[in-house]
Enzyme design. Structure first.
Site, PDB file in Angstrom:
ATOM      1  N   CYS A 145      -3.682  13.043 -19.891  1.00  0.00           N
ATOM      2  CA  CYS A 145      -2.715  13.134 -20.886  1.00  0.00           C
ATOM      3  C   CYS A 145      -1.656  12.101 -20.710  1.00  0.00           C
ATOM      4  CB  CYS A 145      -2.501  14.392 -21.068  1.00  0.00           C
ATOM      5  SG  CYS A 145      -3.643  15.700 -21.270  1.00  0.00           S
ATOM      6  N   CYS A 153      -2.148  19.788 -22.129  1.00  0.00           N
ATOM      7  CA  CYS A 153      -3.702  20.573 -22.101  1.00  0.00           C
ATOM      8  C   CYS A 153      -3.590  21.676 -21.117  1.00  0.00           C
ATOM      9  CB  CYS A 153      -4.645  19.332 -21.291  1.00  0.00           C
ATOM     10  SG  CYS A 153      -4.434  18.913 -19.685  1.00  0.00           S
ATOM     11  N   GLN A 168       0.977  -1.324  -0.039  1.00  0.00           N
ATOM     12  CA  GLN A 168       0.102   0.070  -0.093  1.00  0.00           C
ATOM     13  C   GLN A 168       0.940   1.296   0.061  1.00  0.00           C
ATOM     14  OE1 GLN A 168      -3.600  -0.495   3.303  1.00  0.00           O
ATOM     15  NE2 GLN A 168      -1.743  -2.020   3.502  1.00  0.00           N
ATOM     16  N   ASN A 214       3.290  -6.982  13.025  1.00  0.00           N
ATOM     17  CA  ASN A 214       3.003  -5.778  13.438  1.00  0.00           C
ATOM     18  C   ASN A 214       3.366  -5.223  14.841  1.00  0.00           C
ATOM     19  OD1 ASN A 214       1.376  -3.688  11.247  1.00  0.00           O
ATOM     20  ND2 ASN A 214       0.302  -3.251  13.314  1.00  0.00           N
ATOM     21  N   HIS A 245      -1.714   1.322  -4.098  1.00  0.00           N
ATOM     22  CA  HIS A 245      -2.135   2.839  -4.082  1.00  0.00           C
ATOM     23  C   HIS A 245      -1.167   3.867  -4.820  1.00  0.00           C
ATOM     24  CE1 HIS A 245      -4.016   1.465   0.205  1.00  0.00           C
ATOM     25  NE2 HIS A 245      -4.504   1.173  -0.744  1.00  0.00           N
TER      26      HIS A 245
HETATM   27  N1  APR Z   1       7.017  -2.452  12.469  1.00  0.00           N
HETATM   28  C1  APR Z   1       5.843  -3.136  12.174  1.00  0.00           C
HETATM   29  N2  APR Z   1       4.640  -2.339  12.241  1.00  0.00           N
HETATM   30  C2  APR Z   1       4.709  -1.189  12.581  1.00  0.00           C
HETATM   31  C3  APR Z   1       5.909  -0.578  12.959  1.00  0.00           C
HETATM   32  C4  APR Z   1       7.057  -1.070  12.682  1.00  0.00           C
HETATM   33  N3  APR Z   1       8.333  -0.877  12.718  1.00  0.00           N
HETATM   34  N4  APR Z   1       5.878   0.667  13.093  1.00  0.00           N
HETATM   35  C5  APR Z   1       4.608   0.929  13.071  1.00  0.00           C
HETATM   36  N5  APR Z   1       3.870  -0.070  12.692  1.00  0.00           N
HETATM   37  C6  APR Z   1       2.404  -0.553  12.556  1.00  0.00           C
HETATM   38  C7  APR Z   1       1.304   0.252  13.272  1.00  0.00           C
HETATM   39  O1  APR Z   1       1.279  -0.316  14.617  1.00  0.00           O
HETATM   40  C8  APR Z   1       0.297   0.161  12.416  1.00  0.00           C
HETATM   41  O2  APR Z   1      -0.643  -0.799  12.833  1.00  0.00           O
HETATM   42  O3  APR Z   1       2.174  -0.189  11.279  1.00  0.00           O
HETATM   43  C9  APR Z   1       0.686  -0.123  11.038  1.00  0.00           C
HETATM   44  C10 APR Z   1       0.465   1.292  10.152  1.00  0.00           C
HETATM   45  O4  APR Z   1      -0.656   1.716   9.806  1.00  0.00           O
HETATM   46  P1  APR Z   1      -1.375   2.744   9.079  1.00  0.00           P
HETATM   47  O5  APR Z   1      -0.778   3.979   9.571  1.00  0.00           O
HETATM   48  O6  APR Z   1      -2.675   2.752   9.088  1.00  0.00           O
HETATM   49  O7  APR Z   1      -0.872   2.779   7.537  1.00  0.00           O
HETATM   50  P2  APR Z   1      -1.474   1.661   6.523  1.00  0.00           P
HETATM   51  O8  APR Z   1      -2.014   0.517   7.018  1.00  0.00           O
HETATM   52  O9  APR Z   1      -0.338   1.438   5.543  1.00  0.00           O
HETATM   53  O10 APR Z   1      -2.555   2.653   5.963  1.00  0.00           O
HETATM   54  C11 APR Z   1      -3.256   2.172   4.725  1.00  0.00           C
HETATM   55  O11 APR Z   1      -4.266   4.200   4.536  1.00  0.00           O
HETATM   56  O12 APR Z   1      -4.205   6.778   4.394  1.00  0.00           O
HETATM   57  C12 APR Z   1      -4.220   5.293   3.803  1.00  0.00           C
HETATM   58  O13 APR Z   1      -3.416   5.189   1.655  1.00  0.00           O
HETATM   59  C13 APR Z   1      -2.892   5.587   3.035  1.00  0.00           C
HETATM   60  O14 APR Z   1      -1.752   3.311   2.173  1.00  0.00           O
HETATM   61  C14 APR Z   1      -2.319   4.050   3.284  1.00  0.00           C
HETATM   62  C15 APR Z   1      -3.478   3.218   3.778  1.00  0.00           C
END
Ligand code: APR
Length: 282
Positions: free
Chosen positions: A166, A181, A135, A244, A153
């Site tokens: 374009c 354009c 993402q 995570n 994304h």
């Molecule tokens: N290792 C593993 N996980 C981590 C780390 C790390 N070092 N640091 C943070 N995280 C976790 C956080 O706990 C959280 O659950 O990564 C996750 C990030 O989540 P988001 O900030 O919501 O990011 P993401 O899931 O990529 O968001 C999805 O939302 O805003 C839109 O388009 C944007 O692609 C993005 C989409």
């Protein structure tokens, strides 16, 4: 499929089933070598054919890039997505939106891929079949060496003509103008409410439905359709593994959930699955 809104929770109708106690490990403070992964998992991964890894902003956090939803540091704790990450926001104030993306592009260019990105590039080399679905728009996976990739994304380093779509060979990047354009250039990323590139979502769904093992790494698992890919994999019998820092809606449903940093857990896992194995073989 369009990117569903900036919700902090799963949409209505998303059912969270009872917790599974399988594989809830907290290896965050352990050294690489001493991380103990269940041997059933290691065996499974050594024998497995098709692996899909879905990544989110968390994998780039150890490269110094802000995530979106972390409470103190996430971009959406400081900025409003409806002012910066929608087509309406761009129509209202193209300069504000362009400047914000220019700042993020600059951050991404200054950042270096971390051990988590590198471990996934290594996994691609060693697993029989591997697809990385990200993402992230920051380009760090590619810089780490990943090749079989789906950018769900988009990519912050590319541009599109906002007005007429374009062809991209006639863009004035410095002036943020389309020479064909005269329209504004926008970043080639998917904003809230927009459709994902059809080819990207089709490839991601096909890979998820065919894989044996599905990793969900560094994503809060709340933004759809990406947040649904693990379910498609699981319904077809894949083992689902989450890595995570914090719990997510997926955590109680995953077959294995490793709470900790991707940049520590992924290299340890790759080392135990493939590198220890080849060490032992010699
Ligand atoms: N290792 C593993 N996980 C981590 C780390 C790390 N070092 N640091 C943070 N995280 C976790 C956080 O706990 C959280 O659950 O990564 C996750 C990030 O989540 P988001 O900030 O919501 O990011 P993401 O899931 O990529 O968001 C999805 O939302 O805003 C839109 O388009 C944007 O692609 C993005 C989409």
């Amino acid at each position: 499929m369009s990117l569903t809104s900036y919700q902090a929770a799963p949409p209505r109708g998303f059912r969270i089933a009872g917790p599974s106690n399988l594989g809830k490990l907290k290896p965050a403070n352990l050294s690489r070598r001493s991380m103990n992964f269940p041997s059933s998992l290691i065996q499974n991964l050594r024998a497995t054919g098709k692996i899909v890894a879905l990544t989110g902003a968390g994998i780039s956090a150890e490269s110094g890039l802000a995530t979106f939803r972390d409470a103190q540091t996430g971009l959406w704790s400081k900025f409003k997505p409806e002012e910066l990450a929608t087509a309406d926001a761009f129509r209202r104030d193209p300069k504000l939106v362009s400047d914000w993306y220019a700042w993020r592009r600059d951050q991404a260019l200054k950042a270096e891929p971390n051990a988590g990105h590198v471990a996934l590039a290594e996994m691609e080399k060693r697993a029989p079949e591997f697809v990385l679905v990200t993402q992230n728009v920051d380009g760090l996976h590619r810089r780490a060496g990943s090749k079989r990739m789906v950018e769900l994304h988009g990519n912050i380093h590319r541009f599109r003509c906002f007005e007429n779509d374009c062809a991209s060979d006639n863009f004035d990047i410095d002036q943020q103008r389309c020479r064909s354009c005269g329209g504004n250039l926008r970043p080639d990323v998917v904003w809230f409410g927009e459709m994902l590139p059809p080819d990207a979502i089709e490839r991601a769904v096909a890979a998820a439905e065919l894989c044996d093992v599905f990793f969900s790494i560094g994503t809060s698992s709340v933004v759809y359709p990406a947040a649904d890919l693990w379910r498609r994999a699981k319904e077809r019998g894949a083992v689902v593994i989450e890595i995570n820092k914090d719990s997510t809606p997926l955590t109680p449903l995953a077959d294995f959930s490793f709470l900790g940093k991707a940049g520590e857990i992924l290299p340890a896992l790759v080392e135990q699955i493939w590198i220890h194995e080849s060490d032992n073989a010699h």
